[in-house]
Motif scaffolding. Structure first.
Motif, mmCIF file in Angstrom:
data_model
loop_
_atom_site.group_PDB
_atom_site.id
_atom_site.type_symbol
_atom_site.label_atom_id
_atom_site.label_comp_id
_atom_site.label_asym_id
_atom_site.label_seq_id
_atom_site.Cartn_x
_atom_site.Cartn_y
_atom_site.Cartn_z
ATOM 1 N N LYS B 110 16.241 6.987 44.424
ATOM 2 C CA LYS B 110 15.238 7.215 43.378
ATOM 3 C C LYS B 110 14.053 8.014 43.907
ATOM 4 O O LYS B 110 13.547 8.919 43.242
ATOM 5 N N VAL B 112 13.962 10.101 46.430
ATOM 6 C CA VAL B 112 14.350 11.504 46.639
ATOM 7 C C VAL B 112 14.431 12.224 45.297
ATOM 8 O O VAL B 112 13.930 13.335 45.131
ATOM 9 N N GLN B 113 15.030 11.549 44.315
ATOM 10 C CA GLN B 113 15.168 12.178 42.996
ATOM 11 C C GLN B 113 13.813 12.561 42.413
ATOM 12 O O GLN B 113 13.631 13.664 41.919
ATOM 13 N N SER B 114 12.848 11.638 42.499
ATOM 14 C CA SER B 114 11.566 11.958 41.868
ATOM 15 C C SER B 114 10.904 13.138 42.565
ATOM 16 O O SER B 114 10.129 13.864 41.943
ATOM 17 N N MET B 115 11.199 13.362 43.840
ATOM 18 C CA MET B 115 10.603 14.518 44.506
ATOM 19 C C MET B 115 11.310 15.812 44.142
ATOM 20 O O MET B 115 10.658 16.830 43.948
ATOM 21 N N VAL B 116 12.646 15.774 44.047
ATOM 22 C CA VAL B 116 13.335 17.035 43.760
ATOM 23 C C VAL B 116 13.203 17.451 42.293
ATOM 24 O O VAL B 116 13.371 18.614 41.965
ATOM 25 N N TYR B 117 12.857 16.501 41.399
ATOM 26 C CA TYR B 117 12.655 16.876 40.001
ATOM 27 C C TYR B 117 11.299 17.522 39.782
ATOM 28 O O TYR B 117 11.093 18.247 38.818
ATOM 29 N N LEU B 118 10.370 17.230 40.657
ATOM 30 C CA LEU B 118 8.975 17.621 40.443
ATOM 31 C C LEU B 118 8.747 19.113 40.158
ATOM 32 O O LEU B 118 8.077 19.454 39.180
ATOM 33 N N PRO B 119 9.330 20.020 40.970
ATOM 34 C CA PRO B 119 9.020 21.443 40.742
ATOM 35 C C PRO B 119 9.397 21.949 39.353
ATOM 36 O O PRO B 119 8.816 22.905 38.868
ATOM 37 N N GLY B 176 16.815 20.836 41.747
ATOM 38 C CA GLY B 176 16.707 19.377 41.665
ATOM 39 C C GLY B 176 16.971 18.885 40.260
ATOM 40 O O GLY B 176 17.776 17.981 40.027
#
Lengths: 291, 302
Positions: B110, B112-119, B176
């Motif tokens: 979770k 990691v996911q929240s970081m790769v979705y950010l951009p 992401g």
């Protein structure tokens, strides 16, 4: 299940972990770097070499500059207007439309559904769209950023999928009690679809916040510029950056100001992001599994 | 059921329909009428009815080119960017999703996911602004190069860097977010399949190849075909914001040129013809990719 871990498996796990940490850093670091630069002192920033892991020195001049800039506030005000009015229009039209699409027994249901699906794949393109908005008298009006994007077909179908998961027996019981379709939509469907509505709010909201193209082609008067238009002029074209201090570190001062601008214009999204995250992934899953 | 009775019975439903239908008629159907101006010498003052019909002259002009552009340059710029995106961007979300799927600890996954979705949530103005700050003369990249004792670079002023930068930006912003649809497909895989595979002695690679990959193959093909449909849409905002006087010969694509001709110079007929030409190419691409998918035994999108 008890997992037997072979050395190969452990290596693989370590490998994946390392890649994931690395990727997360790549995604996160540019924003962190902007924060560091925005708070840095120009001379120390100038002397700094290599990656940054903290601001070089500390000063808030960049933020003072950005927050005292009239254009930025104009941009903020216009974007806020588009978001608030836009979201009301978006949510009203999208939920009414999505509700209609769930009423399969109704006459014209089929041709209208087909019409909507056709428009997903065929469009007149940029110029006919532009001329249409002009015909409506919306040229150089903030409403040109609201009405033409009132419904995203994708979002409407997403919401329809969510509405369809609500048991039909609830609808029937309301109809038997003499309630109408507005009662069903506002008393049953919408209250039961709050996660989906949150997703709509996020998708449309971020769309309004970030929209650049429509603002570029429709908005001509400076006082109506949205935040993204102003950001483009300042960040990329580098115009309007009258910095008082004409020192040797001029470039560093400008860099801090640009970084502060990026942060100030992204903070609202970064603030709502953690709260809505659990919803938007869920919402997208509904759409992708059901379609 | 006669129309009048249907209207009475479903009157509230039809009232609810009005705003949505009006939206589609005004913003989706009405613009289609403007497509005819591609066959005219259209002037806003005389309107569609008063403008002169010129047949296919506007289309002929596309191939002939004008003083400011040559058709082949425009076509190849668009095509090369699209192919670059297809080769270098398209596989990244798939690989990323497969990797994320291998992360078994939920909390970690979770995070990691929240970081790769950010951009994905950054606007192109901000993102291109970021790139300018990073690659500028005093930006991070040059700070790094100075530290390493190497000469500084100016990629934004160097046309050679234009295409790689476009692809890298697209990967950073969307890869992401692009994993979500694959992860959704993967979440539908029955855990028992993996358990059975482990009992049969399959290692992680074999599980990946025989269980995980087949689960997303359909999604990959669907997304591939859909991507072919928007093959010629190179992403106006990104390209427009990244283009400057130095890279103009590479950064002029269909969308930016239609904008330049149609909206800045008000050559409405010519730019509409260009838009139609672009749509026809997209349509051919979707249909043929779908056909190929069908021929090799896949389902396709229709």
């Amino acid at each position: 299940m008890v997992e037997r871990k072979t050395p190969g498996e452990i290596t693989l796990n370590v490998f994946i972990t390392v890649i994931m940490v690395f990727l997360s850093l790549i995604m996160l670091y540019p924003m962190l770097y902007e924060i560091f630069v925005s708070f840095s002192e120009p001379l120390k920033l100038f002397r700094h070499r290599g990656l940054m892991f903290a601001p070089a020195g500390f000063r808030t001049y960049a933020y003072e500059w950005v927050l005292s800039d009239k254009e930025i506030w104009t941009g903020y005000k216009n974007t806020l207007f588009v978001i608030v009015v836009g979201l009301v229009v978006n949510l009203t039209l999208t939920s009414l439309g999505a509700y209609f699409l769930t009423r399969k027994d109704c006459m014209w249901h089929k041709p209208i559904t087909i019409l909507i699906l056709i428009t997903m794949y065929f469009s007149g393109g940029m110029i006919p769209f532009f001329l249409t908005v002009k015909d409506l008298g919306l040229y150089d009006s903030l409403f040109a950023l609201i009405f033409p994007t009132a419904i995203s077909t994708y979002n409407m179908i997403l919401l329809r999928s969510y509405f369809q998961s609500i048991p039909e027996s609830l609808v029937e019981s309301v109809l038997i009690d003499g309630g109408g379709h507005f009662t069903i939509l506002f008393r049953i469907f919408i209250p039961l679809s709050l996660p989906a509505m949150a997703v709509m709010l996020l998708y449309y909201g971020v769309g309004h916040w970030n929209t650049y193209f429509n603002a570029l082609i429709f908005i001509k008067t400076k006082s109506k510029f949205t935040l993204q238009l102003i950001l483009r002029n300042m960040l990329i074209m580098g115009s309007n950056l009258d910095v008082d201090e004409q020192t040797a570190e001029y470039e560093q001062v400008v860099e801090s100001i640009k970084a502060a601008m990026v942060i100030v214009s992204t903070v609202p999204i970064l603030c709502i992001y953690p709260f809505l995250q659990k919803y938007f992934v869920g919402g997208l899953m509904i759409g992708s599994l059901k379609e | 059921m006669p129309l009048s009775r249907a209207l009475v019975r479903y009157r509230w439903l039809y009232i609810m329909l009005i705003p949505m239908l009006a939206y589609y008629l005004i913003f989706k159907v009405y613009p289609a009428a403007y497509l005819v101006i591609a066959f005219q010498d259209y002037w806003p003052t005389t309107g569609i009815t008063g403008s002169k019909w010129v047949g296919l002259a506007n289309f002929a002009k596309i191939f002939k080119g004008t003083a400011t552009f040559s058709f082949w340059q425009l076509f190849s710029n668009t095509l090369i960017l699209a192919v670059y995106n297809l080769i270098f961007y398209f596989p990244v979300p798939i690989i990323l999703a497969l990797l994320l799927n291998e992360v078994k600890r939920l909390g970690y996954k979770k995070a990691v996911q929240s970081m790769v979705y950010l951009p994905h949530f950054l606007s192109w103005s901000v993102l291109v602004g970021l790139v300018y700050v990073f690659l500028g003369s005093t930006g991070l990249v040059n700070k790094f190069l100075t530290q390493a004792g190497r000469p500084n670079i100016a990629p934004l002023m160097d046309p050679q860097w234009f295409r790689p930068l476009i692809v890298i930006e697209a990967i950073w912003k969307e890869a992401g977010w692009g994993t979500i649809i694959y992860l959704a497909a993967l979440s539908g895989v029955d855990e028992q399949l993996y358990e059975a595979a482990v009992v049969d002695g399959a290692n992680r690679w074999k599980q990946l190849w025989h269980i995980t990959f087949p689960a997303i193959r359909g999604t990959i093909i669907t997304l591939f075909i859909l991507r072919m449909g928007s093959f010629m849409d190179t992403g106006f905002e990104q390209i427009y914001l990244m283009s400057n006087s130095k890279n103009r010969t590479l950064s002029q694509v269909f969308d930016t040129y239609i904008y330049e001709e149609g909206i800045r110079k008000a050559h409405y007929s010519f730019s509409t013809a260009l838009g139609i030409f672009k749509s026809i190419i997209s349509l051919i691409l979707v249909i043929s990719t779908n056909k190929i998918a069908n021929l090799v035994g896949e389902e396709g999108v229709y």
